[in-house]
Design a protein around this motif. Structure first.
Motif, PDB file in Angstrom:
ATOM      1  N   LYS A 171      41.336  43.111  40.619  1.00 28.43           N
ATOM      2  CA  LYS A 171      42.213  42.755  41.729  1.00 28.43           C
ATOM      3  C   LYS A 171      41.416  42.384  42.983  1.00 28.43           C
ATOM      4  CE  LYS A 171      46.227  45.463  40.272  1.00 28.43           C
ATOM      5  NZ  LYS A 171      46.353  44.565  39.141  1.00 28.43           N
ATOM      6  N   ARG A 172      40.134  42.715  42.990  1.00 31.96           N
ATOM      7  CA  ARG A 172      39.303  42.374  44.150  1.00 31.96           C
ATOM      8  C   ARG A 172      37.837  42.321  43.751  1.00 31.96           C
ATOM      9  NH1 ARG A 172      41.062  47.386  44.374  1.00 31.96           N
ATOM     10  NH2 ARG A 172      42.948  46.681  45.398  1.00 31.96           N
ATOM     11  N   PHE A 173      37.060  41.633  44.578  1.00 31.45           N
ATOM     12  CA  PHE A 173      35.602  41.578  44.436  1.00 31.45           C
ATOM     13  C   PHE A 173      34.982  41.991  45.763  1.00 31.45           C
ATOM     14  CE2 PHE A 173      37.092  38.677  41.192  1.00 31.45           C
ATOM     15  CZ  PHE A 173      36.242  38.933  40.126  1.00 31.45           C
ATOM     16  N   THR A 174      33.722  42.383  45.719  1.00 30.81           N
ATOM     17  CA  THR A 174      33.002  42.719  46.947  1.00 30.81           C
ATOM     18  C   THR A 174      31.804  41.794  47.098  1.00 30.81           C
ATOM     19  OG1 THR A 174      31.630  44.376  45.814  1.00 30.81           O
ATOM     20  CG2 THR A 174      33.661  45.144  46.873  1.00 30.81           C
ATOM     21  N   ILE A 215      29.831  45.178  53.781  1.00 29.05           N
ATOM     22  CA  ILE A 215      30.385  44.828  52.484  1.00 29.05           C
ATOM     23  C   ILE A 215      31.840  44.411  52.689  1.00 29.05           C
ATOM     24  CG2 ILE A 215      31.081  45.685  50.218  1.00 29.05           C
ATOM     25  CD1 ILE A 215      28.650  47.494  50.249  1.00 29.05           C
ATOM     26  N   LYS A 216      32.157  43.199  52.272  1.00 22.59           N
ATOM     27  CA  LYS A 216      33.510  42.667  52.451  1.00 22.59           C
ATOM     28  C   LYS A 216      34.249  42.687  51.119  1.00 22.59           C
ATOM     29  CE  LYS A 216      36.099  38.519  53.748  1.00 22.59           C
ATOM     30  NZ  LYS A 216      37.091  39.246  54.575  1.00 22.59           N
ATOM     31  N   MET A 217      35.515  43.065  51.145  1.00 22.83           N
ATOM     32  CA  MET A 217      36.365  43.014  49.958  1.00 22.83           C
ATOM     33  C   MET A 217      37.191  41.733  49.977  1.00 22.83           C
ATOM     34  SD  MET A 217      37.684  46.920  49.388  1.00 22.83           S
ATOM     35  CE  MET A 217      38.416  47.058  51.030  1.00 22.83           C
ATOM     36  N   ILE A 218      37.267  41.074  48.822  1.00 22.33           N
ATOM     37  CA  ILE A 218      38.043  39.838  48.690  1.00 22.33           C
ATOM     38  C   ILE A 218      39.080  40.033  47.596  1.00 22.33           C
ATOM     39  CG2 ILE A 218      37.921  37.338  48.385  1.00 22.33           C
ATOM     40  CD1 ILE A 218      34.842  37.650  48.733  1.00 22.33           C
ATOM     41  N   ALA A 219      40.343  39.954  47.930  1.00 24.36           N
ATOM     42  CA  ALA A 219      41.410  40.086  46.941  1.00 24.36           C
ATOM     43  C   ALA A 219      41.394  38.859  46.034  1.00 24.36           C
ATOM     44  CB  ALA A 219      42.758  40.223  47.631  1.00 24.36           C
ATOM     45  N   VAL A 220      41.648  39.074  44.757  1.00 25.47           N
ATOM     46  CA  VAL A 220      41.607  37.965  43.793  1.00 25.47           C
ATOM     47  C   VAL A 220      42.624  36.891  44.145  1.00 25.47           C
ATOM     48  CG1 VAL A 220      42.058  37.345  41.383  1.00 25.47           C
ATOM     49  CG2 VAL A 220      40.647  39.323  41.909  1.00 25.47           C
ATOM     50  N   ASP A 221      43.811  37.298  44.634  1.00 29.15           N
ATOM     51  CA  ASP A 221      44.827  36.287  44.946  1.00 29.15           C
ATOM     52  C   ASP A 221      44.493  35.481  46.199  1.00 29.15           C
ATOM     53  OD1 ASP A 221      45.352  38.172  46.908  1.00 29.15           O
ATOM     54  OD2 ASP A 221      47.317  38.746  46.111  1.00 29.15           O
ATOM     55  N   CYS A 278      39.008  29.243  43.982  1.00 31.58           N
ATOM     56  CA  CYS A 278      38.204  28.907  42.806  1.00 31.58           C
ATOM     57  C   CYS A 278      36.897  29.688  42.847  1.00 31.58           C
ATOM     58  CB  CYS A 278      37.912  27.401  42.724  1.00 31.58           C
ATOM     59  SG  CYS A 278      36.841  26.769  44.051  1.00 31.58           S
ATOM     60  N   PHE A 279      36.271  29.798  41.681  1.00 27.90           N
ATOM     61  CA  PHE A 279      34.906  30.305  41.557  1.00 27.90           C
ATOM     62  C   PHE A 279      34.044  29.127  41.110  1.00 27.90           C
ATOM     63  CE2 PHE A 279      37.727  33.853  40.489  1.00 27.90           C
ATOM     64  CZ  PHE A 279      37.221  34.895  41.260  1.00 27.90           C
ATOM     65  N   GLU A 320      37.086  38.888  33.366  1.00 31.85           N
ATOM     66  CA  GLU A 320      37.514  39.905  34.328  1.00 31.85           C
ATOM     67  C   GLU A 320      38.747  39.499  35.122  1.00 31.85           C
ATOM     68  OE1 GLU A 320      33.976  40.409  36.662  1.00 31.85           O
ATOM     69  OE2 GLU A 320      33.103  41.837  35.268  1.00 31.85           O
ATOM     70  N   ILE A 321      39.155  38.237  35.030  1.00 34.03           N
ATOM     71  CA  ILE A 321      40.287  37.739  35.815  1.00 34.03           C
ATOM     72  C   ILE A 321      41.403  37.277  34.882  1.00 34.03           C
ATOM     73  CG2 ILE A 321      39.014  37.145  37.905  1.00 34.03           C
ATOM     74  CD1 ILE A 321      38.580  34.382  36.838  1.00 34.03           C
ATOM     75  N   ALA A 322      42.633  37.320  35.389  1.00 31.58           N
ATOM     76  CA  ALA A 322      43.813  37.050  34.557  1.00 31.58           C
ATOM     77  C   ALA A 322      43.820  35.606  34.067  1.00 31.58           C
ATOM     78  CB  ALA A 322      45.079  37.334  35.354  1.00 31.58           C
ATOM     79  N   PRO A 323      43.874  35.389  32.738  1.00 26.32           N
ATOM     80  CA  PRO A 323      43.847  34.022  32.209  1.00 26.32           C
ATOM     81  C   PRO A 323      45.096  33.221  32.540  1.00 26.32           C
ATOM     82  CG  PRO A 323      44.218  35.610  30.445  1.00 26.32           C
ATOM     83  CD  PRO A 323      43.883  36.406  31.667  1.00 26.32           C
ATOM     84  N   GLN A 324      46.191  33.892  32.896  1.00 21.95           N
ATOM     85  CA  GLN A 324      47.389  33.156  33.286  1.00 21.95           C
ATOM     86  C   GLN A 324      47.200  32.480  34.644  1.00 21.95           C
ATOM     87  OE1 GLN A 324      47.329  36.353  32.494  1.00 21.95           O
ATOM     88  NE2 GLN A 324      48.656  36.690  30.721  1.00 21.95           N
ATOM     89  N   GLU A 325      46.289  33.032  35.463  1.00 23.42           N
ATOM     90  CA  GLU A 325      46.102  32.531  36.816  1.00 23.42           C
ATOM     91  C   GLU A 325      44.845  31.687  36.974  1.00 23.42           C
ATOM     92  OE1 GLU A 325      46.373  35.722  39.640  1.00 23.42           O
ATOM     93  OE2 GLU A 325      47.990  36.683  38.540  1.00 23.42           O
ATOM     94  N   PHE A 326      43.818  31.963  36.164  1.00 22.82           N
ATOM     95  CA  PHE A 326      42.541  31.263  36.328  1.00 22.82           C
ATOM     96  C   PHE A 326      42.131  30.575  35.033  1.00 22.82           C
ATOM     97  CE2 PHE A 326      42.487  34.384  39.716  1.00 22.82           C
ATOM     98  CZ  PHE A 326      41.890  33.698  40.776  1.00 22.82           C
TER      99      PHE A 326
END
Length: 251
Positions: free
Chosen positions: A143-146, A153-159, A163-164, A193-199
């Motif tokens: 749900k998030r990356f750092t 250290i910054k947290m980034i929500a997946v939503d 793009c990566f 690690e990320i939802a295939p429906q979204e990415f």
């Protein structure tokens, strides 16, 4: 060695295939559903070894064994939690926890090679596993990356991520706000690690968020060009061999 992969998430199947090929193992076939697998086993010689996902798009993979007697060794691949995996330990069934680690994969393959006589034609009892999985467990994705910014250290929500992409041996997350953040993960790791429906991984360099796509344009050599919400650093092109899967993903 004759190897078969049964996995409904196509990027995961391709990643596992590449990892096996690194070990000099050729994958003879990739299947994606219970129905397809039953038909295939009914009409083909059974392989030496199967890498089998537990939960397929049309049911639990154990349903395959209700219809056909599979004469192969099996290594399950699963994203289920440790509680469910207790049943695998109880039944002495090999398994790999997703996202699959290369060293663990190599160990599992070596275990199979060292115990080939014992691994074949085994009557597998899945009742304990069936009981634990009678209510299918929904896979949990990140749900998030750092990322580190100076001393912070910054947290980034997946939503928040549009793009990566990879560039100059680094992997970046590009947000809807138009900012880029360097991550420790590779694209190979991210896709599991990320939802295939979204990415979706459109090529070797990009994974895109479906909510970031503003326009899709026909491009040269049967490819597609994507216009994203804010990403302007370079063109985002769906590779020709990925176009069919990309169109299915969009639906």
């Amino acid at each position: 060695m004759n190897v078969l992969i049964i996995e409904d998430e196509r990027p995961s199947a391709r990643r596992l295939q590449r990892m096996l090929e690194k070990q000099g193992i050729v994958v003879n076939q990739i299947l994606h559903s219970v129905e397809e697998s039953i038909e295939w086993f009914s009409n083909n010689d059974h392989p030496d070894l199967i890498f089998l996902d537990i939960q397929l798009s049309d049911g639990l993979s154990f349903e395959i064994f209700d219809e056909v007697e599979v004469k192969s060794a099996i290594i399950f691949t699963t994203a289920f939690d440790e509680y469910a995996l207790q049943a695998f330990k109880l039944n002495s069934i090999d398994y790999l926890l997703k996202p699959i680690d290369e060293e663990e994969l190599e160990h599992a393959v070596n275990q199979f090679k060292n115990n080939i006589p014992e691994k074949k034609n085994v009557q597998l009892n899945f009742e304990d596993i069936r009981k634990l999985l009678s209510n299918p467990v929904e896979r949990q994705y990140k749900k998030r990356f750092t990322t580190r910014i100076g001393q912070h250290i910054k947290m980034i929500a997946v939503d928040e991520i549009e793009c990566f992409y990879s560039e100059n041996k680094g992997t970046y997350a590009h947000t809807f706000e138009g900012r880029n953040y360097l991550l420790d993960n590779t694209l190979e790791q991210l896709i599991d690690e990320i939802a295939p429906q979204e990415f979706f991984r459109v090529n070797r360099t990009f994974i895109v968020n479906i909510n970031a796509i503003k326009d899709i344009i026909s491009y040269t050599n049967s490819r597609l060009q994507l216009k994203l919400n804010s990403f302007r650093e370079q063109e985002v092109i769906v590779a020709r061999e990925r176009v069919k899967d990309f169109k299915i993903w969009l639906e």
